[in-house]
Scaffold this active site. Structure first.
Site, mmCIF file in Angstrom:
data_model
loop_
_atom_site.group_PDB
_atom_site.id
_atom_site.type_symbol
_atom_site.label_atom_id
_atom_site.label_comp_id
_atom_site.label_asym_id
_atom_site.label_seq_id
_atom_site.Cartn_x
_atom_site.Cartn_y
_atom_site.Cartn_z
ATOM 1 N N ASP A 61 0.868 -1.145 0.047
ATOM 2 C CA ASP A 61 0.022 0.133 0.073
ATOM 3 C C ASP A 61 0.856 1.149 0.114
ATOM 4 O OD1 ASP A 61 -2.278 1.644 0.491
ATOM 5 O OD2 ASP A 61 -2.061 1.574 2.492
ATOM 6 N N THR A 94 -3.369 5.128 -3.910
ATOM 7 C CA THR A 94 -2.156 5.916 -3.215
ATOM 8 C C THR A 94 -1.065 6.007 -3.843
ATOM 9 O OG1 THR A 94 -1.764 4.009 -1.928
ATOM 10 C CG2 THR A 94 -3.169 5.589 -0.912
ATOM 11 N N ASP A 387 -8.907 -0.969 2.127
ATOM 12 C CA ASP A 387 -8.783 -0.227 0.900
ATOM 13 C C ASP A 387 -10.049 -0.215 0.077
ATOM 14 O OD1 ASP A 387 -6.535 0.936 1.235
ATOM 15 O OD2 ASP A 387 -5.191 0.049 -0.447
#
Length: 527
Positions: A61, A94, A387
């Site tokens: 991530d 992201t 997410d």
């Protein structure tokens, strides 16, 4: 006195070219760092902290990676910030946002080198991002009226999000779980109501979604293990005052019997409190603080299930789910709202006992139990699932979706290119550069999969000149494929956030022409 002596000794300043160089290099380094995690074939990073215990995080991530880095370069910090905001705002994208901002700066560096003023570049970028956003708006798909279709859209979005994460092997299973959980929220974006419990053991495939609510606590001794039609009082109150604590209590007495009297009085008080609580007509009492053995006995005698030390989040959620309020005084039972549920029982997951509340009043909450080989796997699975949940809950509110796999970037690049041809003056160079930066995302996706990115992106560009084309990069077969058939979808909100944040961040870094670093504080100044 020379002019340089304005600042203290150790302060440094970088001017003009050098400052811009430093900020470009920092930002590009950060974007290259997370670049390899982009896309379904992106790799993970191991982050090891230097603190006690050398905690290890394995993650894919972008926001998590950047959050954990200690960065000195000021421009790099701006990129870390945008990825954080992206994580809080929409949950996914992201990595893309950092990669895009990095590419915009890389292009800007070339333009600055060929003597184009940063303000001109910024003006061009502004026009380009506006144009790109409109290009996406023209091509969005919106199925909010058709529930069946909308659900399948959500499933596809969830699968696309999970594709690049550790859960990609069982993405159908997890996508179903995420979509169910989000539909339960009925349009609120508050993810507090979805509880994620991590229990090591089993494999990721054993994870499941539970309608009810699971509290990670054991049931006290000598208390009923199973209660039907429970009335629950959720409280936050001290149930440990029936003994005089040795520490922290100062009592002056002439003899030990007096202490016993004080203890007796305390015990009586406790008894009254317990009586009041029982007077609410409940058969389950959940407390945030300790419950000593004496009140616990009293509860057990009354056939009431008493749970102590339920952590705060647990209680808040339990209140939400059962429709009760958290009480701290028990003098007037009629004003306290009790929670209700059909059945409370003890269940085993792995080798831990948990308390399971099923048939709750508000169907909004649910628990997701994650199983996995180790803590690291579980943490990463939780991040991935989080997410997916974020993206879905945002999509339920803003129902527009797009195709994925580099398709939106190509659509935007094509429109932006056309704008560049129409624009007169130096701005057109900046607009063209913006379109090159957009193409970097499909390029990176292809590179990470070990494909020939130049070849594929060229094919994509050719395909996109046909009207209404759905081509994107299909990393599984390693060629250009139809994204609609493959079911690769993304939320419009995520893409828009990526586009706007990246443009604004790169603008901010472009405006810099001087970096002044303070002198470190000296010890003796403090004397």
């Amino acid at each position: 006195m020379p002019i340089d002596k304005i600042f203290k000794d150790d302060a440094s300043e970088e001017k003009g070219e050098r400052a811009r160089m430093a900020s470009f290099v920092g930002a590009m380094a950060i974007s290259d760092l997370v670049k390899s995690t982009l896309g379904p074939k992106g790799m993970d990073k191991i982050l090891q902290s230097t603190g006690r215990g050398h905690a290890v995080t394995v993650t894919n991530d972008g926001a998590t990676i950047l959050k954990s880095l200690h960065i000195d370069n000021p421009a790099a910090k701006v990129l870390v910030d945008i990825s954080k905001v992206q994580d809080d705002e929409v949950g996914d994208g992201t990595t893309s946002v950092v990669v895009l901002a990095g590419e915009l700066l890389r292009e800007a560096e070339k333009l600055v080198a060929s003597k184009i003023h940063p303000m001109t570049i910024i003006a061009g970028y502004r026009m380009a991002s506006e144009c790109a956003r409109n290009a996406l708006l023209k091509r969005v798909i919106d199925n909010k009226d058709n529930a069946e279709k909308f659900r399948s859209d959500l499933l596809k979005i969830a699968m696309t999000t999970l594709c690049s994460k550790i859960l990609s092997q069982d993405k159908e299973h997890f996508a179903e779980m995420a979509v169910d959980a989000v539909f339960r929220l009925k349009g609120s974006t508050n993810l507090e109501a979805i509880q994620i419990i991590k229990k090591p053991g089993g494999s990721l495939r054993d994870s499941f979604l539970d309608e009810g609510f699971i509290l990670d606590k054991k049931i006290g001794i000598g208390q009923p293990k199973r209660i039907e039609n429970a009335n629950i009082l959720v409280a936050n109150t001290a149930m440990d005052t029936d003994k005089v604590k040795i520490y922290g209590a100062r009592v002056r007495v002439d003899s030990m019997t007096k202490v016993a009297e004080i203890e007796g009085a305390e015990k009586e008080k406790m008894k009254d409190k317990v009586k009041k609580i029982i007077g609410h007509g409940i058969n389950c009492f959940v407390n945030r603080q300790l419950i000593y053995n004496f009140p616990e006995e009293l509860f057990a005698d009354a056939g009431i299930l008493a749970i102590e030390h339920a952590d705060f989040e647990g209680i808040e959620r339990l209140g939400l789910v059962t429709g009760g309020e958290i009480a701290s005084t028990f003098d007037n039972p009629e004003s306290v709202k009790l929670g209700h549920c059909k059945l409370i029982e003890e269940i085993m997951i792995g080798e831990d006992k948990l308390i399971h509340f099923s048939g709750c009043e508000m169907g909004q909450a649910c628990s997701i139990v994650l199983r996995g080989a180790s803590h690291h796997v579980l943490d990463e699975a939780e991040r991935s699932l989080h997410d997916a949940l974020c993206v879905l809950s945002q999509t339920v509110n803003d129902t527009r979706v797009l195709l994925g796999g580099g398709w939106p970037e190509m659509v935007m690049a094509k429109e932006v290119d056309e704008l560049a041809r129409k624009t007169a003056g130096k701005k057109s160079h900046a607009i063209e550069a913006f379109s090159r930066a957009l193409v970097a995302i499909p390029t990176t996706i292809a590179d990470n999969a070990g494909l020939d990115s130049a070849e594929l992106v060229a094919q994509l560009r050719a395909e996109h000149h046909n009207e209404g084309c759905n081509a994107g990069i299909d990393v599984i077969s390693g060629s250009v494929g139809d994204m609609e058939e493959r079911g690769i979808y993304e939320a419009f909100k995520v893409k828009q956030a990526v586009l706007l944040s990246a443009t604004e961040a790169s603008e901010m870094i472009l405006r810099v022409d001087e970096i002044i670093t303070c002198a470190p504080r000296r010890r003796e100044d403090r004397m």
